[in-house]
Each structure stands twice: as structure tokens, then as C-alpha cells.
Scaffold this active site. Sequence first.
Site, short mmCIF file in Angstrom:
data_model
loop_
_atom_site.label_atom_id
_atom_site.label_comp_id
_atom_site.label_asym_id
_atom_site.label_seq_id
_atom_site.Cartn_x
_atom_site.Cartn_y
_atom_site.Cartn_z
N GLY A 6 1.96 -8.76 7.56
CA GLY A 6 1.67 -6.95 7.08
C GLY A 6 0.65 -7.20 6.38
N GLU B 170 -2.09 1.01 5.53
CA GLU B 170 -3.19 0.97 5.34
C GLU B 170 -3.53 0.11 4.66
OE1 GLU B 170 -5.03 2.83 7.71
OE2 GLU B 170 -4.15 4.13 8.99
N PHE C 278 -7.73 -13.65 -1.13
CA PHE C 278 -6.84 -13.94 -0.45
C PHE C 278 -7.05 -15.36 0.47
CE2 PHE C 278 -8.22 -9.47 0.19
CZ PHE C 278 -7.09 -8.80 -0.39
P1 TGC Z 1 -11.34 -11.48 7.17
O1 TGC Z 1 -11.33 -12.57 7.35
O2 TGC Z 1 -11.51 -11.61 5.50
O3 TGC Z 1 -11.69 -11.06 8.19
C1 TGC Z 1 -11.66 -11.08 9.46
C2 TGC Z 1 -13.06 -10.78 9.97
O4 TGC Z 1 -12.45 -9.09 9.40
C3 TGC Z 1 -13.98 -8.72 9.65
N1 TGC Z 1 -13.63 -7.02 9.06
C4 TGC Z 1 -13.60 -6.12 8.91
N2 TGC Z 1 -14.08 -5.71 9.70
C5 TGC Z 1 -14.41 -4.40 9.53
N3 TGC Z 1 -13.53 -3.52 8.89
C6 TGC Z 1 -13.12 -4.16 7.63
N4 TGC Z 1 -12.73 -2.94 7.01
C7 TGC Z 1 -12.72 -6.03 7.80
N5 TGC Z 1 -12.49 -6.27 7.61
C8 TGC Z 1 -12.88 -7.44 7.39
C9 TGC Z 1 -14.34 -10.15 8.62
O5 TGC Z 1 -15.76 -9.69 8.29
C10 TGC Z 1 -14.23 -10.96 9.77
O6 TGC Z 1 -15.29 -11.06 10.76
P2 TGC Z 1 -15.33 -12.65 11.22
O7 TGC Z 1 -16.44 -11.86 12.10
O8 TGC Z 1 -15.90 -13.15 9.66
O9 TGC Z 1 -14.47 -13.01 11.69
O10 TGC Z 1 -9.75 -11.39 6.61
P3 TGC Z 1 -8.40 -12.42 6.76
O11 TGC Z 1 -7.52 -12.09 7.56
O12 TGC Z 1 -8.50 -12.90 4.97
O13 TGC Z 1 -7.09 -10.56 5.29
C11 TGC Z 1 -8.88 -9.60 4.86
C12 TGC Z 1 -7.64 -8.25 4.29
C13 TGC Z 1 -6.33 -8.82 4.01
C14 TGC Z 1 -8.53 -8.41 3.58
C15 TGC Z 1 -6.77 -7.70 6.03
O14 TGC Z 1 -6.41 -8.23 6.67
C16 TGC Z 1 -6.31 -6.44 5.85
O15 TGC Z 1 -6.93 -5.55 5.72
N6 TGC Z 1 -5.15 -6.41 5.10
C17 TGC Z 1 -4.29 -5.09 5.25
C18 TGC Z 1 -3.06 -4.71 6.22
C19 TGC Z 1 -3.07 -3.09 7.04
O16 TGC Z 1 -4.30 -2.37 6.21
N7 TGC Z 1 -2.71 -2.91 8.13
C20 TGC Z 1 -2.58 -1.46 8.33
C21 TGC Z 1 -2.03 -1.96 9.79
S1 TGC Z 1 -1.71 0.19 10.41
C22 TGC Z 1 -1.30 0.47 9.59
O17 TGC Z 1 -0.72 1.21 8.74
C23 TGC Z 1 -1.34 2.32 10.10
S2 TGC Z 1 -0.53 3.61 9.13
C24 TGC Z 1 -0.99 5.29 10.19
C25 TGC Z 1 -0.69 6.30 9.40
O18 TGC Z 1 0.73 6.29 9.49
O19 TGC Z 1 -1.72 7.02 8.74
P1 FAD Z 2 3.78 -7.07 2.79
O1 FAD Z 2 2.11 -7.86 3.10
O2 FAD Z 2 5.07 -7.92 3.05
O3 FAD Z 2 3.82 -7.36 1.29
C1 FAD Z 2 4.73 -7.16 0.79
C2 FAD Z 2 3.89 -7.17 -1.46
O4 FAD Z 2 3.24 -8.17 -1.46
C3 FAD Z 2 2.73 -5.83 -1.43
O5 FAD Z 2 3.25 -5.22 -2.67
C4 FAD Z 2 1.61 -6.41 -1.63
O6 FAD Z 2 0.21 -6.18 -2.29
C5 FAD Z 2 2.23 -7.89 -1.72
N1 FAD Z 2 0.72 -8.70 -1.31
C6 FAD Z 2 0.96 -9.13 -0.34
N2 FAD Z 2 -0.37 -9.85 -0.21
C7 FAD Z 2 -0.84 -10.70 -1.12
C8 FAD Z 2 -2.38 -11.07 -1.80
N3 FAD Z 2 -2.98 -12.01 -0.70
N4 FAD Z 2 -1.68 -10.46 -2.83
C9 FAD Z 2 -1.33 -9.67 -3.63
N5 FAD Z 2 0.05 -9.32 -3.33
C10 FAD Z 2 0.00 -9.00 -2.31
N6 FAD Z 2 1.73 -0.94 10.34
C11 FAD Z 2 0.75 -0.59 11.83
O7 FAD Z 2 0.53 -1.36 12.58
N7 FAD Z 2 0.95 0.68 12.61
C12 FAD Z 2 1.35 1.69 11.76
O8 FAD Z 2 0.70 2.67 12.56
C13 FAD Z 2 2.01 1.53 10.71
N8 FAD Z 2 2.88 2.60 10.14
C14 FAD Z 2 3.32 2.74 9.27
C15 FAD Z 2 3.80 3.76 8.75
C16 FAD Z 2 4.97 3.49 7.73
C17 FAD Z 2 6.20 5.05 7.34
C18 FAD Z 2 4.99 2.07 6.50
C19 FAD Z 2 6.27 2.04 5.61
C20 FAD Z 2 4.41 1.22 7.46
C21 FAD Z 2 3.27 1.72 8.28
N9 FAD Z 2 2.41 0.40 8.88
C22 FAD Z 2 1.62 0.44 10.22
C23 FAD Z 2 2.32 -1.10 8.38
C24 FAD Z 2 1.78 -1.23 7.08
O9 FAD Z 2 0.48 -0.80 6.98
C25 FAD Z 2 2.22 -2.10 6.19
O10 FAD Z 2 3.41 -1.66 5.88
C26 FAD Z 2 1.67 -2.52 5.14
O11 FAD Z 2 0.58 -3.40 5.70
C27 FAD Z 2 1.86 -3.56 4.09
O12 FAD Z 2 2.98 -4.98 5.07
P2 FAD Z 2 3.95 -5.06 4.44
O13 FAD Z 2 5.45 -3.50 4.85
O14 FAD Z 2 4.19 -6.52 5.94
O15 FAD Z 2 4.22 -6.05 3.04
#
Ligand code: TGC
Ligand code: FAD
Length: 392
Positions: free
Chosen positions: A144, A371, A391
Amino acid sequence: MKPDLFEAPDYYNLDDLLNEEHKLVRDAAREWVKRDISPIIESYAQKAEFPKQIIQGLAEIGAFGPYIPEKYGGAGLDQISYGLIMQEIERGDSGVRSTASVQSSLVMYPIWKYGNESQKQKYLPKLVSGEFMGAFGLTEPDHGSNPGGMTTNFKDMGDHYLLNGAKLWISNAPFCNIAIVWAKNEEGRIHGLIVEREMDGFSTPETHNKWSLRASSTGELIFQDVKVPKENLLPNKSGLGAPLGCLDSARYGIAWGAIGAAMDCYDTALRYAKERVQFGKPIAGFQLQQKKLAEMITEITKAQLLAFRLGQLKNENRATSAQISMAKRNNVEMALKIAREARQILGGMGITGEYSIMRHMMNLESVVTYEGTHDIHLLITGFDITGLNAFK
Ligand code: TGC
Ligand code: FAD
């Protein structure tokens, strides 16, 4: 549900900073939410169903890819207009805003930025009009916050790719026509693939029993030996930075959207507090309730300024990922706190579906997690200001 009497708070005359186009776009979205979302949203949330009939209206107010250039069917609007549309939609419901965010920033954006010309021509106009709806598959059951660890993968079979794996928590999945799927190739490099619903081996089971974003449809994306044509690979960017770049755009929209949810909670609580009489006077006259309301409008105003400035930076291509993280984190937490306080001002009425507050509060529990969680965005800021990566 009560009639929608919403009046948008603008304590610092922020309207003065908007141009005519911003106001037109914002007002059209505001009117549409009042007319087409407010009357129906509570019942759809109660029955945990996405109101599919609103897709046409979302397209008509320009909610699908507002910044996509006109040559691909978009409106070519700026980033502040995009933010304002997200704000107004989330004023109605975060789940509806989710549908628009995913379509715009997580499906159209990667096709526009990383796709080739024929992919843009084939998909973007249909996504703008809502004829096609999209989903974005990054999160997996075991990955995630750390999407770089993903195991979904594809193999080069000569004339096509063979895709296997699973994505979890995917907004719009149950009804999407296409999904942008992030998967690793045989060298472990992440690429984006456009997967179409009709492809054999692709299924999208719905996720049930959510207490949050109930009017948004969430599901899984499952790939069992899916044959993906080679022309469906997004050719112009690979690596984790590709999906994270899309997240920057979506997180920016959420920073605005959360303000909408907060404005609705504040406006509802203010009106209720002025009307509700206890101990012989409106509860708005008690200092404890005034403290809550005064702090709410202060926090909303600060969030509006943060979002507006970020919009200016986005328009100039100067917004950093870390600045976007700060705004997403601050504004969603602000909205969640306001929803909790507003709920208390309404007393027992606050827990009913007569008012929107409890629905906003439950929705925001997802918004603060997806996100990038609240913690992850704090660590992104921590990394940015110290240069030390928590991280790794
Ligand atoms: P890290 O080694 O830091 O970075 C890997 C590569 O990515 C580049 N980078 C970015 N590029 C563009 N935008 C950003 N925000 C970027 N952040 C990092 C970075 O420069 C690097 O590039 P390169 O060329 O050197 O390879 O990556 P990491 O594995 O340590 O992870 C960093 C971390 C934890 C910040 C990142 O993975 C993260 O943001 N995790 C959160 C995951 C997340 O947000 N998931 C969302 C899923 S989608 C969703 O939730 C949709 S909900 C939609 C809805 O219903 O509205
Ligand atoms: P985890 O990553 O398992 O995290 C669990 C807890 O651990 C959190 O409190 C987190 O902050 C903490 N944690 C994790 N790593 C660390 C760290 N390094 N240091 C300190 N604390 C940490 N994803 C998609 O790809 N596409 C979508 O369209 C999408 N839609 C979504 C819609 C809904 C309703 C929801 C609930 C989620 C959706 N997501 C989607 C997924 C969403 O992006 C993830 O739920 C989110 O990124 C967190 O991942 P996880 O739930 O696996 O939690």
C-alpha cells in the site's frame, strides 16, 4: 435530507483572486451539485451504491480532465479551475469527487503525459465525455504505502504481454471500461498498461461493507494470464516516478476537494447553531460553540490560501511533490477535524442522514488514508526539509 441551503464561506475575499473563467467554472459546478447531487447523495450513501446517472453531469461541468487540451476533447482549463471543480464536487460528497479525481488525474493524466499519440486519440475524448470510465491500479494487498514492492508483473510473449497479479482498493474498478495498471516487467521495471474490461482473464470484484465513501464504488483488479496488446503499454515514462507523478496531480485536487467538505460542515453547523435554541438562546451565542465555529473558519481560510498558492505554482509548473504533500495532508486533516467538531455542534441530529456532516466525516477517513496516508505525507515533508529519508 434537508434542502441544500449552502452558502460558501469566503472570509478573506478570495473571490477577488479568481478570474472570470474560474468563477464561471466554479459556479457551474456549485449549481450542479446543488441540483443533482445534494437531493440524492444521502440515499445512495445509505444503500452503498454509486449513482451512475451522474456521470453525464460530471462530464458536462468539465470534471473529467478539465486541464486536458482541447484537441483531445478537454476544456484546456488551468489548475485553479481544476481545483475549484474538485472543491465543489467534494462539497457534495468525497466519493463523487473520487470518481472525478481518478478519471482526471489517474487515468487521463498518464495517457496524456506518458501515452503516444494514438493512445491519446483513442481514449482521451471518450474519457472526457464519460463514455469510458477509468480506474487506476497501483495498490496491492501487500503493498500500500510502499508501491515500489509491487508483485503484479507482465512478460513479453513476442506479439503481446501476459499480465498477472492483483490490485486492491481500486476506486471505480467495478464499472470501469479501462484501467491504468502499474506492473513490473521481467527486469523489475514498473510500467503502465492500459487494460480493457473485455480482455480475457481480467475481473473486477466489488469491495463491500465500507463505512466510508459508500457512494463510491471500490473493488479489486485481478489479472490471470491477461493478454495485453503491446500497443497498450504507455511508452513515455517508466519507473515508480510514473505513477507517483499521477498522484501529484490527484493529491493536488484532493487538497482543494477537502476544503469543499469542510465548507459544507462549517456552513451546516453555523446555520444550525444560529437556529437551535437551548437555555433560552441560540447555541451560537455560547462561547464554547463560537470557539468551534471561529476556529473552523480560520482553518478553512488558511487551507484556501494554501490551495490557491499551490494552484499558482502548478500553473507555472513550479509546484514540488513535497509542497503538494503538505497541502494534501494539511487540508484533509483540517476537514476531518472540522467534520468532527461540526458533528458535535449538531448534537444528536449530527449523527443522522438529515445532515451531511456524518457522511463527510466518514468519507474523510478514506481521504486521509488514500493517495498517501497522513503519516506518509509527513515523512515526505520530513525528507524534504532534512534531506534524510525515513523510508529507507
Ligand atoms: P522513492 O525511491 O522515493 O522514489 C522512486 C522514484 O519516484 C520519484 N518520485 C516521484 N516522482 C514524481 N512524483 C512524486 N511525488 C514522486 N515521489 C518520488 C523519485 O524521484 C524516484 O525517481 P527515480 O528516477 O530516482 O527512480 O520511492 P519509495 O519507494 O521510497 O517510496 C516513496 C513514497 C513512500 C513517498 C511513495 O511510494 C508514496 O508516495 N507512497 C504512498 C502510496 C500512495 O500514495 N498510493 C496511492 C495509491 S492511488 C490512490 O490512493 C487513489 S485514491 C483515488 C481516489 O479515489 O480519489
Ligand atoms: P499501509 O501501507 O499498510 O499502512 C498502514 C499504516 O502504516 C498507516 O497508518 C501508514 O501511515 C503506516 N505506515 C506505512 N508505512 C509507514 C512508514 N514508513 N512509516 C510510518 N508509518 C507507516 N489505491 C489505488 O491504487 N487506486 C485507487 O483507486 C485507490 N482507491 C482507494 C479507495 C479507498 C476507499 C481506499 C480506502 C483506498 C484506496 N486506494 C487506492 C488505496 C490507498 O492508496 C491505500 O489504502 C493507501 O496508500 C495506504 O495503503 P494501505 O491501506 O495498504 O496501508
